[in-house]
Design a protein around this motif. Structure first.
Motif, PDB file in Angstrom:
ATOM      1  N   SER A 237     -14.033  -6.303  -0.044  1.00  0.00           N
ATOM      2  CA  SER A 237     -13.175  -5.651  -0.896  1.00  0.00           C
ATOM      3  C   SER A 237     -13.478  -4.174  -0.877  1.00  0.00           C
ATOM      4  O   SER A 237     -12.962  -3.483  -1.353  1.00  0.00           O
ATOM      5  CB  SER A 237     -13.127  -5.987  -2.268  1.00  0.00           C
TER       6      SER A 237
ATOM      7  N   VAL B 103       0.809  -1.288  -0.214  1.00  0.00           N
ATOM      8  CA  VAL B 103       0.073   0.106   0.122  1.00  0.00           C
ATOM      9  C   VAL B 103       0.902   1.272   0.043  1.00  0.00           C
ATOM     10  O   VAL B 103       1.648   1.351   0.761  1.00  0.00           O
ATOM     11  CB  VAL B 103      -0.907  -0.078   1.309  1.00  0.00           C
TER      12      VAL B 103
ATOM     13  N   VAL C 260      -7.352   2.902  -4.406  1.00  0.00           N
ATOM     14  CA  VAL C 260      -8.103   2.506  -3.460  1.00  0.00           C
ATOM     15  C   VAL C 260      -9.177   3.237  -3.547  1.00  0.00           C
ATOM     16  O   VAL C 260      -9.241   4.421  -3.657  1.00  0.00           O
ATOM     17  CB  VAL C 260      -7.415   2.269  -2.008  1.00  0.00           C
TER      18      VAL C 260
ATOM     19  N   ASN D 219      -4.907 -10.094  -3.552  1.00  0.00           N
ATOM     20  CA  ASN D 219      -6.097  -9.467  -3.471  1.00  0.00           C
ATOM     21  C   ASN D 219      -7.194 -10.344  -2.788  1.00  0.00           C
ATOM     22  O   ASN D 219      -8.499 -10.422  -2.992  1.00  0.00           O
ATOM     23  CB  ASN D 219      -6.802  -8.389  -4.516  1.00  0.00           C
TER      24      ASN D 219
ATOM     25  N   GLY E 268      -8.565  -3.050  -1.560  1.00  0.00           N
ATOM     26  CA  GLY E 268      -9.668  -1.860  -1.490  1.00  0.00           C
ATOM     27  C   GLY E 268     -10.121  -1.471  -2.844  1.00  0.00           C
ATOM     28  O   GLY E 268     -10.446  -0.095  -2.780  1.00  0.00           O
ATOM     29  N   ASN E 269     -10.309  -2.340  -3.904  1.00  0.00           N
ATOM     30  CA  ASN E 269     -10.730  -1.748  -5.221  1.00  0.00           C
ATOM     31  C   ASN E 269     -12.155  -1.937  -5.332  1.00  0.00           C
ATOM     32  O   ASN E 269     -12.642  -1.866  -6.614  1.00  0.00           O
ATOM     33  CB  ASN E 269     -10.058  -2.225  -6.105  1.00  0.00           C
TER      34      ASN E 269
END
Length: 336
Positions: A312, A205, A256, A219, A225-226
């Motif tokens: 997510s 990140v 993100v 992921n 975090g998409n």
């Protein structure tokens, strides 16, 4: 990994039951490591950032995570990380402002905002448009192995490499079936304007100076975090569908879906962001309710299990006061 100057290949590592100062040389005698302003620890290696902008590393080097150009041999004392792709007159990585350590990889960001990674490229976490394994790649009529549709493989990097920006090659043509997957991305464009980095087990990140957050790597738990479902759904990279990407891995930085970020944190398969207003946002694995959220049990397609084991989609942790610091362990989170 204690940095005591003891322990090497074929020898047992020392065990320290009381705080012991890290030495500055191979003999473990004399001077101690000083001038350190930040430390970061992976599974069994350690990074230390000095106030002069150099980075020291020691511990397990099975995947090149020490950054000394070697692989496999344990490093029992602090060793300066090589410059690698940073280049310049200094043979060592310099002008570094932040560091982070994943399970088997390392990250550093310099004063110019460029990000450097080294170590194991598990799930493409080094951000160089390649991955360590070959799996789930369909290219033409042939089934090959390689995450995210990229045929080229890079298992590990023993010296710092520069994280790419993930910008399309200006010459990319989706109708050109002769173009290989690695030619789709402009590999001369790099992530920039970064001021801080964080690392989980197999994801990275980065926070830029504008308050945007970028993430890449594994992921599987939605830790990037998409806001995509974390099921193994394919993404078509070219028009006729001959190159298909696996969305549970991202080899290049992606935004993100949280803005106005102030601070970031990551560990295991979980990520946290503090926004400039002091609100705390979390996403990723929630097996032990470490996200601290009440909203992920019933969130449409992200309701993976009744316990809401991962998501997510970034969500706010409802707290009575603004947050200034956050720390994540593998199974719990603490906020100040």
């Amino acid at each position: 990994q204690l940095g005591l100057g003891q322990g090497s290949t074929g020898a047992s590592l020392a065990v320290a039951q009381t705080p012991t100062q890290v030495v500055a040389n191979v003999d473990g005698e004399g001077d101690y490591l000083t001038g350190i302003i930040k430390v970061a620890a992976g599974a069994d290696h350690v990074l230390a950032l000095a106030k002069d902008g150099h980075v020291y590393a020691w511990g397990n080097n099975s995947f090149g995570q020490i950054g000394n150009g070697l692989i496999g041999e344990k490093v029992a004392y602090p060793t300066m990380v090589n410059a690698g792709a940073q280049g310049g007159s200094d043979p060592y990585l310099s002008d570094i402002v932040d560091i982070a350590a994943g399970r088997t990889f390392s990250i550093a960001v310099d004063k110019n905002g460029y990000v450097y990674t080294f170590g194991r490229n598990v799930r493409g976490v080094l951000g160089i448009n390649r991955t360590d394994l070959r799996e789930d790649l369909k290219y033409g009529s042939q089934t090959m192995n390689g995450f995210s549709g990229f045929a080229e493989q890079a298992e590990a990097e023993t010296q710092p490499v520069k994280v790419m920006a993930g910008i399309l090659n200006p010459e990319y043509d989706p109708d050109n079936q002769q173009m290989t997957p690695n030619q789709i991305i402009d590999e001369t464009a790099y992530l920039r304007d970064i001021v801080a980095v964080a690392a989980g087990d197999a994801h990275a990140v980065a926070l830029d100076r504008y308050g945007n957050v970028w993430a890449w790597g594994d992921n599987s738990y939605g830790q990037l975090g998409n806001s995509r479902p974390t099921t193994n759904q394919p993404k078509i990279l070219n028009r006729d569908g001959t190159v298909v990407a696996n969305m549970t891995t991202k080899l290049l930085p992606g935004r993100v879906t949280v803005d106005n970020a102030w601070r970031i944190a990551a560990s295991g398969n979980t990520t946290a962001i503090i926004r400039r207003d002091g609100s705390l946002w979390t996403f990723g694995e929630n097996t032990y309710n470490q996200l601290g959220r009440e909203d992920i049990v019933d969130t449409g397609y992200n309701r993976i299990t009744p316990a809401g084991q991962y998501t997510s989609i970034p969500g706010q942790v409802m707290l009575d006061e603004a947050v200034s610091q956050v720390s994540i362990s593998g199974r719990h989170m603490t906020a100040l």
